[in-house]
Design an enzyme around this catalytic site. Sequence first.
Site: not given
Ligand SMILES: NC(=O)c1ccc[n+]([C@@H]2O[C@H](COP(=O)([O-])OP(=O)(O)OC[C@H]3O[C@@H](n4cnc5c(N)ncnc54)[C@H](O)[C@@H]3O)[C@@H](O)[C@H]2O)c1
Length: 432
Positions: A30, A86, A152, A207, A253, A263, A324, A331
């Site tokens: 990270d 994203t 997922f 997705k 539901l 998300c 939840k 978020r």
């Molecule tokens: N949170 C969920 O429940 C969930 C479930 C399925 C999919 N997703 C998807 O997964 C992705 C990540 O979600 P998340 O909730 O884990 O995000 P998050 O914000 O918790 O984590 C993202 C991490 O990426 C790091 N980061 C960003 N740019 C970087 C770089 N250049 N080098 C190294 N680290 C970097 C950030 O510092 C952060 O710690 C998103 O696209 C989200 O839609 C999330």
Amino acid sequence: MKLCMIGTGYVGLVSGTCFSDLGNDVICVDRDLKKINDLKNGIIPIYEPGLDELVLKNYKNKRLKFSTDLKDSIIKSDIIFICVGTPTKKNGSGADLSQIYSVAKEIRSSISRFKIIITKSTVSVTTGDEIEKIISQTVPKKNFSVVSNPEFLREGEAIRDFYKPDRVIIGTSDKKANTFLKNLYSPITSRGAKYINTSRRAAELIKYASNAFLATKITFINEMANLCEKIDVNIEDISIGMGLDKRIGGRFLRAGPAYGGSCFPKDTKAITTTADKFQTNLSVIKSVIKSNENRTSLLLKRVVDILKGKVKNKKICFLGVTFKANTDDMRDSSSLSMIPSLIKKGAKVNYFDPTGEKIDFKKLKNVRFSSNINSAIKVADLIIIHTEWNDFKSINFKKEVQNKKFIIFDMRNIYSPIKMKELKIKYFGVGR
Ligand SMILES: NC(=O)c1ccc[n+]([C@@H]2O[C@H](COP(=O)([O-])OP(=O)(O)OC[C@H]3O[C@@H](n4cnc5c(N)ncnc54)[C@H](O)[C@@H]3O)[C@@H](O)[C@H]2O)c1
């Protein structure tokens, strides 16, 4: 196998930890130095049941490592998962993929032998094509393969979801990459999860389509709840009656506040923007987004009605503020707009959340955090059950609340209206 997770957030940390627990060597990278240092010191940056023990165990075993050095981590790894954020673009339209593309640019200088580069982040259709284009500007095509493997997992159930997903989706037409990934996921697919190999674009769309469908289900039942309130019908009966139909299913539901989290809100917006780009009108999802945005104002109006328009100086207690239960994720939680709106109307809000005080409310005047349920509800005029934590399911309100005329607005329908009536508690639910 040697894996690297880029982005150590909810997805990167959980899946990286679980992959290491399955015997792989994993480096979680990270750019957030504090996060990485905390992890090295055994401090877990997110609330996710069971995650801390698993991180500590695998970190001790040296199968799980943490680093801020992206270059070195890429060189040491065979499979690279991109797990960065994203979010929605600042102007509200579509997904901001800048973190994805900046990672693609950063990693290409460290690829000198075959690597599989996987998007686990939720990305718009054709993002894989774009990543491939960026990397191929400096790396020969035989040295890398870009695959989509959408995640997922659900926050709060993330570890269970990792080990027992309904399906593993692998979007690639590259046989070599597919064989590697079949092996990587074999401990999971051997327990029953379906392994589905699709085109890369299809995996990206699966997705979004899944999240948009779930968001639609929630919004559908929320609108039914609005109707139930007008016609003296209990929404719980509708949910059960509909959910028992196997074509419909009972999950997602249950009526409640607007859907939130990291998300659904962003993914529904992103898929409609993508479809617009390809001249396709996803009108159902567009109306879901609108309905969900209206839901918070609708519930706020109900709060005002419950208080007979007299919000000024009312002591309102929120039980739970996250979107939840079993997560600390704030978020797009509906509490983020409800609490400031009630404050504007002159209310005094205090809240309790099992995951602690939230930075989002720290600067707001007249919002206070209580460190336990009893002190939170003690002086309340109105108690709003906002999040469905188990902690809130058996509170002795009569004993704990001083103001004997207190009211409960249960936005999760966790209490029985009949029992509340017997206890002579003024109680409101959603859709009943
Ligand atoms: N949170 C969920 O429940 C969930 C479930 C399925 C999919 N997703 C998807 O997964 C992705 C990540 O979600 P998340 O909730 O884990 O995000 P998050 O914000 O918790 O984590 C993202 C991490 O990426 C790091 N980061 C960003 N740019 C970087 C770089 N250049 N080098 C190294 N680290 C970097 C950030 O510092 C952060 O710690 C998103 O696209 C989200 O839609 C999330």
